[in-house]
Design a protein around this motif. Sequence first.
Motif, PDB file in Angstrom:
ATOM      1  N   ILE A   8      17.241 -18.988  94.941  1.00 46.31           N
ATOM      2  CA  ILE A   8      17.613 -17.756  94.241  1.00 46.31           C
ATOM      3  C   ILE A   8      17.055 -17.849  92.831  1.00 46.31           C
ATOM      4  N   VAL A   9      16.296 -16.853  92.439  1.00 45.13           N
ATOM      5  CA  VAL A   9      15.745 -16.853  91.076  1.00 45.13           C
ATOM      6  C   VAL A   9      16.330 -15.665  90.318  1.00 45.13           C
ATOM      7  N   THR A  10      16.810 -15.930  89.112  1.00 45.05           N
ATOM      8  CA  THR A  10      17.419 -14.869  88.292  1.00 45.05           C
ATOM      9  C   THR A  10      16.620 -14.701  87.006  1.00 45.05           C
ATOM     10  N   ALA A  11      16.325 -13.445  86.687  1.00 43.82           N
ATOM     11  CA  ALA A  11      15.589 -13.154  85.442  1.00 43.82           C
ATOM     12  C   ALA A  11      16.299 -12.043  84.677  1.00 43.82           C
ATOM     13  N   ILE A  12      16.100 -12.068  83.369  1.00 41.89           N
ATOM     14  CA  ILE A  12      16.643 -11.026  82.490  1.00 41.89           C
ATOM     15  C   ILE A  12      15.481 -10.381  81.749  1.00 41.89           C
ATOM     16  N   ALA A  13      15.485  -9.048  81.716  1.00 39.59           N
ATOM     17  CA  ALA A  13      14.494  -8.345  80.888  1.00 39.59           C
ATOM     18  C   ALA A  13      15.206  -7.269  80.085  1.00 39.59           C
ATOM     19  N   HIS A  14      14.738  -7.098  78.862  1.00 38.88           N
ATOM     20  CA  HIS A  14      15.311  -6.079  77.972  1.00 38.88           C
ATOM     21  C   HIS A  14      14.480  -4.808  78.039  1.00 38.88           C
ATOM     22  N   THR A  15      15.153  -3.709  77.779  1.00 38.20           N
ATOM     23  CA  THR A  15      14.426  -2.453  77.816  1.00 38.20           C
ATOM     24  C   THR A  15      13.602  -2.285  76.537  1.00 38.20           C
ATOM     25  N   LEU A  40       8.902  -0.998  71.167  1.00 36.71           N
ATOM     26  CA  LEU A  40       9.708  -2.070  70.593  1.00 36.71           C
ATOM     27  C   LEU A  40      10.732  -2.467  71.654  1.00 36.71           C
ATOM     28  N   THR A  41      10.765  -3.745  71.994  1.00 32.95           N
ATOM     29  CA  THR A  41      11.770  -4.241  72.940  1.00 32.95           C
ATOM     30  C   THR A  41      13.093  -4.370  72.197  1.00 32.95           C
ATOM     31  N   LEU A  42      14.180  -3.935  72.855  1.00 35.15           N
ATOM     32  CA  LEU A  42      15.488  -3.868  72.171  1.00 35.15           C
ATOM     33  C   LEU A  42      16.449  -4.943  72.675  1.00 35.15           C
ATOM     34  N   ASP A  43      17.263  -5.454  71.768  1.00 35.42           N
ATOM     35  CA  ASP A  43      18.164  -6.551  72.155  1.00 35.42           C
ATOM     36  C   ASP A  43      19.413  -6.081  72.929  1.00 35.42           C
ATOM     37  N   GLN A  44      19.775  -4.807  72.822  1.00 28.31           N
ATOM     38  CA  GLN A  44      21.093  -4.386  73.330  1.00 28.31           C
ATOM     39  C   GLN A  44      21.125  -3.975  74.803  1.00 28.31           C
ATOM     40  N   PHE A  45      19.982  -3.622  75.372  1.00 22.19           N
ATOM     41  CA  PHE A  45      19.982  -3.047  76.721  1.00 22.19           C
ATOM     42  C   PHE A  45      19.130  -3.924  77.627  1.00 22.19           C
ATOM     43  N   TYR A  46      19.708  -4.394  78.719  1.00 22.99           N
ATOM     44  CA  TYR A  46      18.915  -5.288  79.574  1.00 22.99           C
ATOM     45  C   TYR A  46      19.356  -5.208  81.030  1.00 22.99           C
ATOM     46  N   THR A  47      18.518  -5.757  81.884  1.00 18.07           N
ATOM     47  CA  THR A  47      18.819  -5.844  83.306  1.00 18.07           C
ATOM     48  C   THR A  47      18.718  -7.308  83.730  1.00 18.07           C
ATOM     49  N   GLN A  48      19.697  -7.749  84.507  1.00 14.27           N
ATOM     50  CA  GLN A  48      19.670  -9.108  85.063  1.00 14.27           C
ATOM     51  C   GLN A  48      19.529  -8.989  86.577  1.00 14.27           C
ATOM     52  N   THR A  49      18.518  -9.628  87.118  1.00 21.75           N
ATOM     53  CA  THR A  49      18.226  -9.455  88.551  1.00 21.75           C
ATOM     54  C   THR A  49      18.008 -10.806  89.230  1.00 21.75           C
ATOM     55  N   SER A  50      18.648 -10.982  90.409  1.00 21.75           N
ATOM     56  CA  SER A  50      18.427 -12.185  91.227  1.00 21.75           C
ATOM     57  C   SER A  50      17.714 -11.786  92.502  1.00 21.75           C
ATOM     58  N   ASN A 100      22.709  -3.756  85.631  1.00 20.98           N
ATOM     59  CA  ASN A 100      22.091  -2.985  84.561  1.00 20.98           C
ATOM     60  C   ASN A 100      23.009  -2.904  83.370  1.00 20.98           C
ATOM     61  N   HIS A 101      22.535  -3.326  82.248  1.00 21.18           N
ATOM     62  CA  HIS A 101      23.330  -3.151  81.028  1.00 21.18           C
ATOM     63  C   HIS A 101      22.649  -2.067  80.187  1.00 21.18           C
ATOM     64  N   VAL A 102      22.381  -0.956  80.864  1.00 22.93           N
ATOM     65  CA  VAL A 102      21.655   0.183  80.285  1.00 22.93           C
ATOM     66  C   VAL A 102      22.226   1.433  80.943  1.00 22.93           C
ATOM     67  N   PRO A 103      22.492   2.502  80.212  1.00 27.85           N
ATOM     68  CA  PRO A 103      22.874   3.735  80.907  1.00 27.85           C
ATOM     69  C   PRO A 103      21.682   4.215  81.747  1.00 27.85           C
ATOM     70  N   THR A 104      21.857   4.360  83.051  1.00 27.08           N
ATOM     71  CA  THR A 104      20.711   4.702  83.911  1.00 27.08           C
ATOM     72  C   THR A 104      20.361   6.185  83.820  1.00 27.08           C
ATOM     73  N   ALA A 105      19.128   6.508  84.122  1.00 24.19           N
ATOM     74  CA  ALA A 105      18.632   7.890  84.238  1.00 24.19           C
ATOM     75  C   ALA A 105      18.986   8.769  83.054  1.00 24.19           C
ATOM     76  N   ALA A 106      19.017   8.216  81.868  1.00 20.55           N
ATOM     77  CA  ALA A 106      19.337   9.041  80.710  1.00 20.55           C
ATOM     78  C   ALA A 106      18.331   8.822  79.595  1.00 20.55           C
ATOM     79  N   GLY A 107      17.134   8.397  79.954  1.00 18.44           N
ATOM     80  CA  GLY A 107      16.100   8.261  78.933  1.00 18.44           C
ATOM     81  C   GLY A 107      16.221   6.984  78.120  1.00 18.44           C
ATOM     82  N   LEU A 108      17.015   6.021  78.593  1.00 20.06           N
ATOM     83  CA  LEU A 108      17.024   4.730  77.906  1.00 20.06           C
ATOM     84  C   LEU A 108      16.153   3.728  78.657  1.00 20.06           C
ATOM     85  N   ALA A 109      15.206   4.303  79.397  1.00 19.94           N
ATOM     86  CA  ALA A 109      14.169   3.496  80.027  1.00 19.94           C
ATOM     87  C   ALA A 109      14.723   2.357  80.873  1.00 19.94           C
ATOM     88  N   SER A 110      15.727   2.631  81.714  1.00 16.11           N
ATOM     89  CA  SER A 110      16.277   1.556  82.525  1.00 16.11           C
ATOM     90  C   SER A 110      15.258   1.046  83.542  1.00 16.11           C
TER      91      SER A 110
END
Length: 328
Positions: A8-15, A40-50, A100-110
């Motif tokens: 299992i591989v887990t990665a985190i990427a920021h929006t 500009l990559t932002l520190d507050q919004f990110y996705t963690q995926t395994s 997802n630590h991003v509001p989806t489908a609202a233009g925050l580029a999730s």
Amino acid sequence: MTISSDKIVTAIAHTNIALIKYWGKRNAEFIIPYTGSLSLTLDQFYTQTSVQFDASLDQDSVSIDDQLIDGNGWQRVHDFLNIVRQQSDITLNARVKSENHVPTAAGLASSASAFAALAAAASRAAGMDLDLQALSRLARRGSGSACRSIFGGFVEWQRGTNDSDSYAVPIETPNLNDIRIVALTVEKHHKPISSRQGMALSVTTSPYYPTWVKVVESDLQSIKTAINADDFTRFGTISELNAMRMHALTLSANPDFLYFTGDTLEAMNEVKRLRHSGIECYYTIDAGPNVKVICQKQNAAAITDTFSKMFGPEKVTVAQPGPGVKYL
Ligand code: PMV
């Protein structure tokens, strides 16, 4: 290739927030854009995926925030996994778990953080060891803006002309380190048309599209000059202009469409009012109603305060430059 089914591989990427926007594909299959873009990559919004490739699965299993998904969302992930399977020469189905630590489908580029994290986790789970450039190219196949979320800070997507030369690069030794983005989530779900459909409609029907392609070239040069010179006024001005130039393509499409709501317009007016009162700030808006206010550290508190009173404190998040993709 033989891979063990329990890896299992887990990665985190920021929006990331685009300051010079990507809006239009010259090749839809490989997601090759008409223009370069800069974010500009932002520190507050990110996705963690395994991701785990597993011989016991009879199809790909995809969950987002603990909900199994099907339909279009599943199909998009499945299509992306097929690219990974093709590149790594494996045939196993995968289990994908995404938070997802991003509001989806609202233009925050999730989709940017989602496909950047998926590209990183799936490629490594499939036994590949891609460098950052190859990872950026792979992420681009899921969602164009995802190629920029492989890197932290200021990032340029060099448009290129084909699959091998269209990828993002970090902008080395950037200034403007005290930059802040005050994100206003005025609405979580309003998105009349996806960015994918919206940009295709703009390319094919807006009479201004050829002008956009020209103007982005000079906007990109201007913003890079501003970043190098640490010139916040020039940086903010060009970001705001470029965002409005993109939205003019939606208004001039046939049929026309608009991502703004009444709250979007109120927030834009407030940014202008603040600016005229001496609190320097600028807005940018992606394919949704939410507004991101670009400012410097010393004004972030006053701006946050103003918008918290207007929309409620829960709608306001202050972000700063964030990191590139990482593995857990
Ligand atoms: O990568 P996509 O298909 O989600 O498109 C992103 C489009 C914008 O967010 C509006 C602009 C950009 O460059 O991120």
